[in-house]
Design an enzyme around this catalytic site. Structure first.
Site, PDB file in Angstrom:
ATOM      1  N   TYR A 151       0.867  -1.029  -0.034  1.00  0.00           N
ATOM      2  CA  TYR A 151      -0.004  -0.087  -0.054  1.00  0.00           C
ATOM      3  C   TYR A 151       0.911   1.338  -0.070  1.00  0.00           C
ATOM      4  O   TYR A 151       0.362   2.331   0.541  1.00  0.00           O
ATOM      5  CB  TYR A 151      -0.845   0.129   1.196  1.00  0.00           C
ATOM      6  CG  TYR A 151      -2.198  -0.830   1.038  1.00  0.00           C
ATOM      7  CD1 TYR A 151      -3.283  -0.424   0.242  1.00  0.00           C
ATOM      8  CD2 TYR A 151      -2.147  -2.285   1.587  1.00  0.00           C
ATOM      9  CE1 TYR A 151      -4.512  -1.433   0.229  1.00  0.00           C
ATOM     10  CE2 TYR A 151      -3.148  -3.122   1.439  1.00  0.00           C
ATOM     11  CZ  TYR A 151      -4.398  -2.569   0.607  1.00  0.00           C
ATOM     12  OH  TYR A 151      -5.355  -3.372   0.334  1.00  0.00           O
ATOM     13  N   SER A 152       2.052   1.201  -0.643  1.00  0.00           N
ATOM     14  CA  SER A 152       2.926   2.351  -0.582  1.00  0.00           C
ATOM     15  C   SER A 152       2.742   3.417  -1.577  1.00  0.00           C
ATOM     16  O   SER A 152       2.529   3.376  -2.613  1.00  0.00           O
ATOM     17  CB  SER A 152       4.463   1.786  -1.040  1.00  0.00           C
ATOM     18  OG  SER A 152       5.164   2.800  -1.330  1.00  0.00           O
TER      19      SER A 152
END
Length: 289
Positions: free
Chosen positions: A62-63
């Site tokens: 989820y960067s």
């Protein structure tokens, strides 16, 4: 792309504060927003100076950094690859990365710890490959973040910013020194045991009493949250019309309010909060809302 851009400063009405302002770096770009834009600005310049056309970086599933790098590479007609920490998954963030043309390599958490080895193993013969550390942490990244201070047309008693790696904090601190400001820089580490941030800041800046770390607002650790923080986000957004995310900015604003209630900072002090973007990170916590 990456021409000079001075993001707006907005005064927000949030009791008990009389002079609370927000540097709206989240408005810079929907996908290369906030400190991601700041960090990548000079990283891209250095890659171009070395005639590298393949950006290789690292991050979790989820960067925001991965999405930002993918979007940047697409707009600059560059190739992009990311090593993604953990088992292979599909989510909204990685979908955006793929749509922008980024290649994803999923690696187990133990192998992920040695990023240089991963880079060398996969791209040792690729002379176009350019290594970008997780979150864009490097000297070039601090230069972009330093410009946040250069853009200010007035002085503040306190500047607040959330921190994951300390790179943005280093740039802000260097900017404060360069402009000879007496401003206190308050850093809110979002990881549990955030004292390590001081050592990370030392890599690119000198520590002084102008830097204050508040390590008790991690809410359980990185990407962790609590019902109290989620309630705060809902109330804050409803009252101010400003979106904040559970991973970074919500923890910062919660800290500002809590420190004021504890009279550690004065309600009438002139305060600037740096909105570092990262709103896409809410996709990873949809079940919390």
């Amino acid at each position: 792309m990456f021409e000079h851009l001075n993001s707006p400063i907005q005064k927000i009405e949030l009791p008990p504060f009389e002079r609370l302002f927000v540097k709206r770096d989240d408005l810079i770009d929907p996908y290369i927003s906030g400190n991601k834009w700041r960090k990548l600005k000079y990283i891209l310049k250095e890659a171009q100076n070395q005639n590298r056309t393949h950006l290789v970086t690292f991050g979790g599933a989820y960067s925001n950094h991965l999405v930002a790098t993918a979007a940047l590479a697409s707009r600059k007609n560059l190739k992009a690859t990311a090593f993604v920490r953990g088992e292979e998954v599909t989510n909204q963030m990685l979908l955006l990365c793929k749509l922008y043309g980024m290649d994803l390599i999923f690696v187990d958490r133990e192998a992920y710890k040695n990023k240089i080895h991963l880079f060398d193993t996969h791209f040792e013969t690729d002379k176009n490959a350019y290594f970008i550390d997780e979150g864009g942490a490097c000297l070039e990244a601090t230069l972009g973040c330093e410009e946040i201070i250069d853009e200010l047309d007035t002085t503040y008693d306190h500047i607040f910013c959330a921190a994951g790696t300390g790179t943005t904090a280093s740039g802000l601190l260097n900017g404060i020194y360069k402009n000879n400001l007496k401003t206190k820089l308050h850093i809110i580490p979002v990881l549990k045991g955030g004292d390590f941030i001081a050592e990370e800041i030392k890599k690119y800046s000198s520590i002084s009493n102008q830097l204050i770390l508040h390590t008790d607002y991690h809410f359980g650790g990185y990407a962790k949250t609590t019902p109290e923080l989620i309630t705060f986000i809902k109330d804050f957004t409803a009252k101010t019309g400003m979106l904040i995310d559970p991973v970074y900015t919500a923890k910062m604003f919660f800290a500002i309010k809590d420190l004021a209630e504890k009279q550690i900072i004065n309600n009438n002090d002139k305060i600037l909060a740096i909105h570092t973007g990262g709103l896409l990170g809410m996709f990873g916590m949809m079940d919390k809302f």
